[in-house]
Write an enzyme that holds these catalytic residues in place. Structure first.
Site, mmCIF file in Angstrom:
data_model
loop_
_atom_site.group_PDB
_atom_site.id
_atom_site.type_symbol
_atom_site.label_atom_id
_atom_site.label_comp_id
_atom_site.label_asym_id
_atom_site.label_seq_id
_atom_site.Cartn_x
_atom_site.Cartn_y
_atom_site.Cartn_z
ATOM 1 N N GLY A 196 0.795 -1.232 0.000
ATOM 2 C CA GLY A 196 0.000 0.000 0.000
ATOM 3 C C GLY A 196 0.824 1.278 0.000
ATOM 4 N N LYS A 197 2.122 1.196 -0.210
ATOM 5 C CA LYS A 197 2.942 2.409 -0.132
ATOM 6 C C LYS A 197 2.942 3.165 -1.473
ATOM 7 C CE LYS A 197 3.916 1.824 4.195
ATOM 8 N NZ LYS A 197 3.355 0.547 4.570
#
Ligand SMILES: Cc1ncc(COP(=O)(O)O)c(C=O)c1O
Length: 409
Positions: A196-197
């Site tokens: 999710g970065k």
């Protein structure tokens, strides 16, 4: 919750948990095929991890960067590079990911939690100063949600005491404080490439440094402290294998080429939401001090429960009715309230290294953390990503606006 029903039409938002909200595509596939084609998947023999490290260091304006297996590994490597004595204290934040905390204990040091600003949920020079002691060996700051901590004040404090700072930039790729990228202020900057970065390889991490002695230890720690390239290499000290492989490196190189645009898109769409939400009662949008760049890993609203019925969870519930996901609190409880700290669950039944701690360093009375308690109660974290269009942002803004109108006391 019938009174909070909104009239906004539903719309599916892109998600960073699948392809809809990620920039993964042909570029990654091409480099992946090249990596596999070489048959050299072990980074010391390959080219992609080296290329990633060189280009990432250049981007940050750092003299060295090393890739590793996760953001947690990056933090662990940074702490190992500082090399605390057992029982040394490392000041950290009460609002962060557990991956930023457990490495402190693995290196035999004591995490000492600093309180946070209730709006940004970031530590400040003041909250850090309250926790300094003659055993403080390092300070770790997390630039939460992409919002830079006040590194001017924090570095002034740390430098005046000769204490190294580790910057946890897992959520803040390309964020800037007063025109300078986060990750380049402290002794080490740490990054995560988890799903999710801002950019991702599923799992992965990076460390950067401008200090040659620290950089040497970062390199060694990732490599089982084996002195690759030395005349008489040996395993010099206790260390792990945290090396990134070439498959991950190839995807990371392709992702890195997209990072500038990813950050710019997030900044622009977040600015749009902020302008669309201006003037809403009971809602504070993310502050961005002049000269700073917040790169919006998430978009964090602050909800005043005196004005909005049900506060942050109430607003989150209303948004859910039109399928807008959100996370009241971000983390269920402050880090220091997790069992690992409260019950000192570490190695067997030893409680080590907590057995070495000063009682004040492990005093987790919530009354000592007013910013944390208020901040977590009031924040509502909206997922954000680079695929949000103007239509998505308008949809979110309309839903927040109509929910607030209905819930306002
Ligand atoms: C602030 C912060 N620090 C550290 C980590 C740990 O990174 P990883 O999950 O890649 O181990 C994360 C998140 O995942 C994070 O958000």
């Amino acid at each position: 919750m019938t009174e909070s029903k909104t009239t906004t039409q539903k719309m599916t938002l892109p998600s960073d948990q699948d392809a809809s909200g990620r920039t993964l595509g042909q570029d990654e596939l091409d480099l992946l095929a090249q990596a596999i084609g070489t048959g050299k998947l072990f980074a010391p023999k390959g080219r992609f991890v080296k290329e990633l490290e060189t280009r990432f260091a250049e981007m940050l304006g750092a003299s060295s960067a090393y890739a590793c297996t996760s953001g947690s590994a990056a933090i662990h490597t940074a702490i190992a590079a500082i090399d605390p004595e057992p029982g040394d204290e490392i000041i950290t934040t009460s609002v962060t990911d557990m991956g930023a905390l457990t490495p402190i204990l693995y290196q035999g040091a004591i995490p000492v939690f600093a309180d946070v600003d209730p709006i940004t949920c970031n530590v400040t020079a003041e909250t850090i100063e309250e926790r300094l002691s003659d055993r403080t060996k390092a300070i770790i700051v997390t630039h939460l949600f992409g919002s830079p901590c006040d590194m001017t004040a924090i570095m002034q404090l740390a430098d005046s005491r000769g204490i190294p700072v580790i910057e946890d930039c897992a959520q803040s790729f390309m964020a800037e404080h007063r025109g300078r990228k986060v990750g380049s202020f402290g002794a080490v900057g740490c990054f995560s490439l988890q799903q999710g970065k801002h950019i991702t390889t599923g799992e992965g991490g990076l460390v950067v440094s401008n200090d040659p002695a620290i950089a040497r230890r970062l390199f060694l720690y990732i490599n089982k402290a084996w002195g690759y390239g030395d005349e008489k290499p040996d395993h010099y000290f206790l260390a792990l294998n945290y090396r990134m492989n070439e498959i991950t490196g190839a995807v990371a190189v392709a992702q890195l080429g997209k990072l500038r645009e990813v950050a710019d898109r997030r900044v622009a769409s977040a600015a749009r939401l902020t302008s669309l939400l201006a003037g809403l009662p009971g809602i504070t949008t993310p502050p961005v001090p002049k000269g700073d760049v917040h790169t919006f890993w998430k978009y964090c609203l602050n909800v005043d429960p005196e004005v909005i019925q049900g506060g942050s969870p109430g607003l989150g519930g209303a948004l859910k009715e039109v399928d807008i996901p959100s996370a009241p609190r971000y983390i269920q409880k402050p880090s220091f309230m997790c069992q690992i700290f409260r019950e000192q669950r570490t190695f067997g039944s030893s409680r080590w290294p907590f057995t070495l701690a000063r009682p004040e360093a492990v005093d987790y009375d919530p009354a000592k953390f007013p910013g944390t308690m208020q901040g977590l109660e009031r924040i509502l974290v909206l997922p954000w990503n680079e695929k949000y269009t103007d239509d998505h942002v308008r949809f979110i803004a309309d839903a927040v606006r109509s929910s607030v109108t209905k819930l306002a006391r």
